[in-house]
Design a protein around this motif. Sequence first.
Motif, PDB file in Angstrom:
ATOM      1  N   VAL A  14       0.781  -1.188  -0.184  1.00  0.00           N
ATOM      2  CA  VAL A  14       0.383   0.028   0.268  1.00  0.00           C
ATOM      3  C   VAL A  14       1.233   1.315  -0.058  1.00  0.00           C
ATOM      4  O   VAL A  14       0.506   2.093  -0.967  1.00  0.00           O
ATOM      5  N   GLY A  17       2.178   1.767  -3.319  1.00  0.00           N
ATOM      6  CA  GLY A  17       1.344   2.268  -4.458  1.00  0.00           C
ATOM      7  C   GLY A  17       0.884   3.921  -4.066  1.00  0.00           C
ATOM      8  O   GLY A  17       1.051   4.947  -5.069  1.00  0.00           O
ATOM      9  N   ALA A  18       1.187   4.262  -2.726  1.00  0.00           N
ATOM     10  CA  ALA A  18       0.701   5.578  -1.924  1.00  0.00           C
ATOM     11  C   ALA A  18       1.812   6.785  -2.893  1.00  0.00           C
ATOM     12  O   ALA A  18       1.601   7.899  -3.410  1.00  0.00           O
ATOM     13  N   THR A  22       0.843   9.870  -5.241  1.00  0.00           N
ATOM     14  CA  THR A  22       1.855  10.976  -5.130  1.00  0.00           C
ATOM     15  C   THR A  22       2.483  11.388  -6.013  1.00  0.00           C
ATOM     16  O   THR A  22       2.137  12.543  -6.452  1.00  0.00           O
ATOM     17  N   ALA A 243      -6.709   9.882  11.061  1.00  0.00           N
ATOM     18  CA  ALA A 243      -7.166  10.885  10.196  1.00  0.00           C
ATOM     19  C   ALA A 243      -7.437  12.355  10.603  1.00  0.00           C
ATOM     20  O   ALA A 243      -6.952  13.284  10.256  1.00  0.00           O
ATOM     21  N   VAL A 281       2.580  14.721   2.068  1.00  0.00           N
ATOM     22  CA  VAL A 281       1.357  13.897   1.658  1.00  0.00           C
ATOM     23  C   VAL A 281       1.343  12.289   1.907  1.00  0.00           C
ATOM     24  O   VAL A 281       1.365  11.551   2.613  1.00  0.00           O
ATOM     25  N   ALA A 284       2.008  11.662   5.744  1.00  0.00           N
ATOM     26  CA  ALA A 284       0.522  11.769   5.870  1.00  0.00           C
ATOM     27  C   ALA A 284       0.276  10.453   5.744  1.00  0.00           C
ATOM     28  O   ALA A 284      -0.189   9.254   7.118  1.00  0.00           O
ATOM     29  N   ALA A 285       0.411   9.623   4.654  1.00  0.00           N
ATOM     30  CA  ALA A 285       0.478   8.453   4.448  1.00  0.00           C
ATOM     31  C   ALA A 285       1.524   7.112   4.901  1.00  0.00           C
ATOM     32  O   ALA A 285       0.413   6.466   5.489  1.00  0.00           O
ATOM     33  N   PHE A 288      -1.065   7.171   8.185  1.00  0.00           N
ATOM     34  CA  PHE A 288      -1.896   6.858   8.339  1.00  0.00           C
ATOM     35  C   PHE A 288      -1.776   4.893   8.564  1.00  0.00           C
ATOM     36  O   PHE A 288      -2.268   4.617   9.647  1.00  0.00           O
ATOM     37  N   VAL A 289      -0.605   5.084   7.456  1.00  0.00           N
ATOM     38  CA  VAL A 289      -0.227   3.033   6.973  1.00  0.00           C
ATOM     39  C   VAL A 289      -0.158   2.754   8.412  1.00  0.00           C
ATOM     40  O   VAL A 289      -0.696   1.573   8.707  1.00  0.00           O
TER      41      VAL A 289
END
Lengths: 311, 252
Positions: A14, A17-18, A22, A243, A281, A284-285, A288-289
């Motif tokens: 993931v 992919g992120a 981005t 989030a 960005v 943040a990902a 978050f992950v």
Amino acid sequence: MMAILSLMLRAVVVLCGAAIATFSLLWHAPGDPALAIAMARHGTIVSETVVSVVREQAGLNVGFWSALQDWAGPLLVGDFGHSSVTGRPVLPDLLNAMGHTIPLALLGLAIGLAIAISLAMLATRRPGGGVDRCAVAVASLGAAIPVYWLGLLLILVFAVQLSWLPAMGARTPLHLLLPALTLGLGVAAALMRIIRSGILEARAQAFLPALARRGVTARAIASDHIALHAAIPVVTVLGLELAFLLEGAVMVEVIFARPGLGSFLVDAIAARDFPKVQAVVLLAALLFVTINLLIDLIYRLIDPRIGARSA
Amino acid sequence: MVLAVFGPWLAPHDPSAINIPQRLSAPGGAWLLGTDALGRDILSRLLHGARWSLGLAFLVSVIGLCIGTVVGLLAALGGKTLDWLVMRITDTFLAFPELLAAVVIAGLMGAGTTSLIFALSVTGWMRYCRVARGIGLTLQSRGYVIQARLAGLSPLALARWHYLPALLPSLAVVWTGMFARAILGISALGFLGFGVQPPLPEWGTMLLDARIHLRSTPLQMVWPGLAVVACVLAINLVGDMLRDALAQEERS
């Protein structure tokens, strides 16, 4: 063990992919980034030669895939590149901004949890009673209030009308109080109802009377069993709350003029400083992950049934 | 909702009529809720703004619903490999906090209504997708679905006649939540200056205007926020009612 490994592998997939998402998002953004950089550095009127020099320097004259490699390679060793406007490395500025945002988010979360837990405990003393209904109503109302409006209202009351607390900037620790309270109230509104129903559900468990008959004190039941059971739904939504915290922190920092990640991001977007936007960005990902992965793991610790079911 | 449709006719003044001598006047008299920095009537702007704020939120949430349902059904019906691929893509989209991603997309595309719609739709379909796929997978082993498939129904017809009706109640619950989130998202983007552009009356943009005059006319800031809260609260309550009704039906 296999389940944990597969969870981690999924998180890595993931994240890759992120990163690609981005990068391609910014690569395909309308407008010529080289022109934007040139204008930011040399004023609004720039010649075509200046733009092409900038394009060369910023590595914008290559194809998508090689640009992606140029960006992702250093990224693996923690190099976020250089700001396309100032030319300074992104990482120190980013860390500096995080130094403002992390205390805000943590304090906001702490305030939110404290309010939500105490309100939920008050409410579940007599389920369906007056206090309970009021608490649920207040939480529903709170969940509908946009965090930036709440921030403005708090500024209005505590900074403008009462002059108790400073509102703008981040000079003293006291400046942290109003923004954190804003975030905390938002978190509390979202969590209170979940904690409340968690407690109610835990109380209805069949094993509680058995424990009581075995001579376990009411206090021990409440702290060892009800609290643990009520924690399961809370841990589940904590990922979503994160989030909310990140988004809320962005809005709150803009309102309170704090130099954190929010202002960093909004300024970077306005200046079309792509490396900076990418860094925020992606960060943040990553946060978050990672935290959602941790939550998945904690979840298995609290409730061993989940691990057993999926294995 | 009613106000959003009929609001423009109820509005006592032209929402963009500029009246500098009357700027920042207090509530009362000809201006029921006062006027803003350009002397525009706040009540009229609020009523017209309902069209922008609620209408766009409705549009965005319906676009998300369509994308999410199609993608979710694709995952549920398309076999294991496709399912894995689709769900990892969904996870990737979910890896970004929604509003943060929307801010970045809208900001980079340039402020305006189109980029706002795009940004919020792109970041707002994943929940529908998860719900549609989850229910779709449980349907796969139901007797009537297996029979329909054995009878030679094409996947498309299967999706239309057997999956969609079963999905609708749950999707409706998700939709109310996403509608409320879209209202909050639109006003947040407007407040950051990346959303609907002035002079169009949108509630978030109105808040941004009002913020500058926080000290002189604090009431100006209260109204648009109240409008957002009232709408979101109403939608959330409807959503809660729907969810309770659904849970009751499942129990019986």
